[in-house]
Design a protein around this motif. Structure first.
Motif, PDB file in Angstrom:
ATOM      1  N   VAL A 187     -26.305  -7.264 -19.498  1.00  0.00           N
ATOM      2  CA  VAL A 187     -25.996  -8.473 -18.724  1.00  0.00           C
ATOM      3  C   VAL A 187     -26.793  -8.517 -17.428  1.00  0.00           C
ATOM      4  CG1 VAL A 187     -24.179  -9.691 -17.445  1.00  0.00           C
ATOM      5  CG2 VAL A 187     -23.698  -8.752 -19.712  1.00  0.00           C
ATOM      6  N   VAL A 188     -26.818  -7.402 -16.696  1.00  0.00           N
ATOM      7  CA  VAL A 188     -27.500  -7.431 -15.402  1.00  0.00           C
ATOM      8  C   VAL A 188     -29.014  -7.510 -15.550  1.00  0.00           C
ATOM      9  CG1 VAL A 188     -25.623  -6.273 -14.193  1.00  0.00           C
ATOM     10  CG2 VAL A 188     -27.457  -4.897 -15.163  1.00  0.00           C
ATOM     11  N   ILE A 189     -29.575  -6.855 -16.561  1.00  0.00           N
ATOM     12  CA  ILE A 189     -31.020  -6.934 -16.777  1.00  0.00           C
ATOM     13  C   ILE A 189     -31.412  -8.348 -17.179  1.00  0.00           C
ATOM     14  CG2 ILE A 189     -32.889  -6.241 -18.328  1.00  0.00           C
ATOM     15  CD1 ILE A 189     -31.856  -3.414 -18.220  1.00  0.00           C
ATOM     16  N   GLU A 190     -30.640  -8.972 -18.023  1.00  0.00           N
ATOM     17  CA  GLU A 190     -30.945 -10.340 -18.452  1.00  0.00           C
ATOM     18  C   GLU A 190     -30.938 -11.291 -17.270  1.00  0.00           C
ATOM     19  OE1 GLU A 190     -28.046 -12.826 -20.785  1.00  0.00           O
ATOM     20  OE2 GLU A 190     -29.583 -12.510 -22.327  1.00  0.00           O
ATOM     21  N   ALA A 191     -29.923 -11.208 -16.417  1.00  0.00           N
ATOM     22  CA  ALA A 191     -29.834 -12.097 -15.261  1.00  0.00           C
ATOM     23  C   ALA A 191     -30.954 -11.829 -14.259  1.00  0.00           C
ATOM     24  CB  ALA A 191     -28.470 -11.952 -14.594  1.00  0.00           C
ATOM     25  N   LEU A 192     -31.253 -10.573 -14.027  1.00  0.00           N
ATOM     26  CA  LEU A 192     -32.319 -10.228 -13.092  1.00  0.00           C
ATOM     27  C   LEU A 192     -33.669 -10.685 -13.628  1.00  0.00           C
ATOM     28  CD1 LEU A 192     -33.251  -8.896 -10.501  1.00  0.00           C
ATOM     29  CD2 LEU A 192     -33.263  -6.697 -11.672  1.00  0.00           C
ATOM     30  N   ARG A 193     -33.882 -10.506 -14.916  1.00  0.00           N
ATOM     31  CA  ARG A 193     -35.129 -10.954 -15.544  1.00  0.00           C
ATOM     32  C   ARG A 193     -35.330 -12.456 -15.335  1.00  0.00           C
ATOM     33  NH1 ARG A 193     -35.795 -13.271 -20.519  1.00  0.00           N
ATOM     34  NH2 ARG A 193     -33.651 -12.750 -21.075  1.00  0.00           N
ATOM     35  N   GLN A 194     -34.278 -13.222 -15.551  1.00  0.00           N
ATOM     36  CA  GLN A 194     -34.372 -14.664 -15.366  1.00  0.00           C
ATOM     37  C   GLN A 194     -34.625 -15.024 -13.909  1.00  0.00           C
ATOM     38  OE1 GLN A 194     -30.589 -15.789 -17.030  1.00  0.00           O
ATOM     39  NE2 GLN A 194     -31.358 -15.811 -19.131  1.00  0.00           N
ATOM     40  N   GLY A 195     -33.933 -14.329 -13.016  1.00  0.00           N
ATOM     41  CA  GLY A 195     -34.112 -14.606 -11.596  1.00  0.00           C
ATOM     42  C   GLY A 195     -35.521 -14.306 -11.117  1.00  0.00           C
ATOM     43  N   VAL A 196     -36.086 -13.196 -11.588  1.00  0.00           N
ATOM     44  CA  VAL A 196     -37.449 -12.824 -11.198  1.00  0.00           C
ATOM     45  C   VAL A 196     -38.444 -13.856 -11.706  1.00  0.00           C
ATOM     46  CG1 VAL A 196     -39.279 -11.115 -11.530  1.00  0.00           C
ATOM     47  CG2 VAL A 196     -36.941 -10.367 -11.055  1.00  0.00           C
ATOM     48  N   ARG A 197     -38.295 -14.290 -12.941  1.00  0.00           N
ATOM     49  CA  ARG A 197     -39.188 -15.310 -13.485  1.00  0.00           C
ATOM     50  C   ARG A 197     -39.181 -16.558 -12.624  1.00  0.00           C
ATOM     51  NH1 ARG A 197     -37.799 -15.138 -19.947  1.00  0.00           N
ATOM     52  NH2 ARG A 197     -39.183 -13.430 -20.495  1.00  0.00           N
ATOM     53  N   GLN A 198     -37.996 -16.968 -12.216  1.00  0.00           N
ATOM     54  CA  GLN A 198     -37.891 -18.174 -11.411  1.00  0.00           C
ATOM     55  C   GLN A 198     -38.556 -17.978 -10.045  1.00  0.00           C
ATOM     56  OE1 GLN A 198     -33.881 -19.537 -10.828  1.00  0.00           O
ATOM     57  NE2 GLN A 198     -34.530 -21.556 -10.124  1.00  0.00           N
ATOM     58  N   GLU A 199     -38.443 -16.792  -9.488  1.00  0.00           N
ATOM     59  CA  GLU A 199     -38.975 -16.536  -8.157  1.00  0.00           C
ATOM     60  C   GLU A 199     -40.502 -16.494  -8.104  1.00  0.00           C
ATOM     61  OE1 GLU A 199     -37.600 -16.311  -5.170  1.00  0.00           O
ATOM     62  OE2 GLU A 199     -35.620 -16.793  -5.970  1.00  0.00           O
ATOM     63  N   VAL A 200     -41.137 -15.999  -9.154  1.00  0.00           N
ATOM     64  CA  VAL A 200     -42.585 -15.784  -9.082  1.00  0.00           C
ATOM     65  C   VAL A 200     -43.385 -16.771  -9.932  1.00  0.00           C
ATOM     66  CG1 VAL A 200     -42.308 -13.356  -8.534  1.00  0.00           C
ATOM     67  CG2 VAL A 200     -42.594 -14.038 -10.914  1.00  0.00           C
ATOM     68  N   SER A 201     -42.746 -17.802 -10.445  1.00  0.00           N
ATOM     69  CA  SER A 201     -43.429 -18.786 -11.273  1.00  0.00           C
ATOM     70  C   SER A 201     -43.731 -20.055 -10.485  1.00  0.00           C
ATOM     71  CB  SER A 201     -42.577 -19.160 -12.489  1.00  0.00           C
ATOM     72  OG  SER A 201     -42.341 -18.045 -13.305  1.00  0.00           O
ATOM     73  N   ARG A 202     -44.716 -20.777 -10.963  1.00  0.00           N
ATOM     74  CA  ARG A 202     -45.009 -22.109 -10.433  1.00  0.00           C
ATOM     75  C   ARG A 202     -44.073 -23.087 -11.112  1.00  0.00           C
ATOM     76  NH1 ARG A 202     -48.536 -25.898 -12.464  1.00  0.00           N
ATOM     77  NH2 ARG A 202     -49.460 -24.337 -13.857  1.00  0.00           N
ATOM     78  N   LYS A 203     -43.506 -24.015 -10.345  1.00  0.00           N
ATOM     79  CA  LYS A 203     -42.513 -24.945 -10.882  1.00  0.00           C
ATOM     80  C   LYS A 203     -43.010 -26.379 -10.748  1.00  0.00           C
ATOM     81  CE  LYS A 203     -39.000 -21.833  -9.068  1.00  0.00           C
ATOM     82  NZ  LYS A 203     -39.967 -21.022  -8.325  1.00  0.00           N
ATOM     83  N   TYR A 204     -42.732 -27.183 -11.738  1.00  0.00           N
ATOM     84  CA  TYR A 204     -43.001 -28.604 -11.631  1.00  0.00           C
ATOM     85  C   TYR A 204     -42.090 -29.358 -12.578  1.00  0.00           C
ATOM     86  CZ  TYR A 204     -45.714 -28.236 -15.967  1.00  0.00           C
ATOM     87  OH  TYR A 204     -46.103 -28.002 -17.255  1.00  0.00           O
ATOM     88  N   GLU A 205     -41.935 -30.651 -12.315  1.00  0.00           N
ATOM     89  CA  GLU A 205     -41.099 -31.509 -13.143  1.00  0.00           C
ATOM     90  C   GLU A 205     -41.974 -32.403 -14.007  1.00  0.00           C
ATOM     91  OE1 GLU A 205     -36.897 -32.179 -10.763  1.00  0.00           O
ATOM     92  OE2 GLU A 205     -38.420 -33.755 -10.747  1.00  0.00           O
ATOM     93  N   GLU A 206     -41.511 -32.651 -15.209  1.00  0.00           N
ATOM     94  CA  GLU A 206     -42.188 -33.564 -16.104  1.00  0.00           C
ATOM     95  C   GLU A 206     -41.226 -34.682 -16.461  1.00  0.00           C
ATOM     96  OE1 GLU A 206     -44.120 -33.581 -20.566  1.00  0.00           O
ATOM     97  OE2 GLU A 206     -42.371 -32.405 -20.051  1.00  0.00           O
ATOM     98  N   SER A 207     -41.624 -35.926 -16.248  1.00  0.00           N
ATOM     99  CA  SER A 207     -40.765 -37.063 -16.568  1.00  0.00           C
ATOM    100  C   SER A 207     -40.900 -37.432 -18.037  1.00  0.00           C
ATOM    101  CB  SER A 207     -41.147 -38.271 -15.705  1.00  0.00           C
ATOM    102  OG  SER A 207     -42.450 -38.718 -16.051  1.00  0.00           O
ATOM    103  N   ALA A 208     -39.976 -38.250 -18.510  1.00  0.00           N
ATOM    104  CA  ALA A 208     -40.004 -38.663 -19.906  1.00  0.00           C
ATOM    105  C   ALA A 208     -41.281 -39.427 -20.228  1.00  0.00           C
ATOM    106  CB  ALA A 208     -38.788 -39.541 -20.205  1.00  0.00           C
TER     107      ALA A 208
END
Length: 223
Positions: A187-208
């Protein structure tokens, strides 16, 4: 303590986070780091995460001056509370959890400048036996994160605090999870893995309206 340095290997698994019965602020964004991934967002838009670094190294530090508690009470006053593994060197166990989670989160991040990611754990609060088998709570993990150019030593992202939380099942639900193989460490590795991905990734939104402009072969929607 001496920093451990690892070379990231290709691979992806599942596997983070602290205790108590207070707020849960889980980060549940996940990503296929080969290219892009999507997470559902309100309305017609989606939030996409794209690899922005070529992660060459990871350095995890768990300072030995963090206070460890083995007290079986609802909420011990300590920096490290971890009961998901047999009693032993809790610093090393936390180090191993972070190493695995960061490795999984960045294994396929190969785009952008070559970097080393440095994480210094400041808090790792899991649930005690008393909490685990009664009310349940929250896994809470805090660490300082920085991103450094692996070739020049230049600081790309200055040190900043990061917090990741995940729900900790309690009572019969906790027992059922254990029997199904979903241990506290998973459980903790899965949550940390997701959190790290979010922290070090480029983010953008795509509209319909612009969705068709993205090559579907490079986009994986996470349902």
């Amino acid at each position: 303590m001496k920093a451990t340095r690892i070379i990231i290997a290709l691979g992806l698994a599942f596997g983070l986070s602290a205790c108590g019965t207070s707020d849960l602020a889980s980060r549940n964004v996940s990503m296929n780091t080969t290219d892009l991934a999507a997470a559902n967002v309100e309305g017609a838009k989606r939030l996409y995460l794209a690899a922005q670094y070529d992660v060459r190294e990871i350095r995890i530090e768990v300072p030995r001056d963090l206070k460890v508690s083995e007290a079986n009470m609802f909420y011990p006053s300590a920096d490290i509370v971890w009961r998901g593994e047999p009693r032993g060197d809790r610093y090393q166990q936390v180090h191993s959890i972070f190493t695995d989670a960061f490795g999984m989160a960045t294994a396929k991040m190969k785009d952008g400048p070559p970097v080393m990611i440095v994480a210094t754990v400041t808090r790792f609060h899991g649930v005690t036996e008393k909490t685990r088998y009664t009310v349940g709570g929250v896994f809470n993990m805090k660490f300082d994160l920085s991103v450094i150019n692996a070739e020049t030593g230049e600081v790309i992202e200055a040190t900043r605090p990061v917090e990741v939380n995940a729900a900790a099942a309690g009572g019969s639900a906790a027992i059922a999870e254990e029997q199904a193989g979903r241990t506290q460490r998973v459980v903790v590795i899965e949550a940390l893995r997701q959190g790290v991905r979010q922290e070090v990734s480029r983010k953008y939104e795509e509209s319909a309206t612009s969705r068709g402009a993205i090559d579907p072969t490079t986009l994986a929607a996470i349902r």
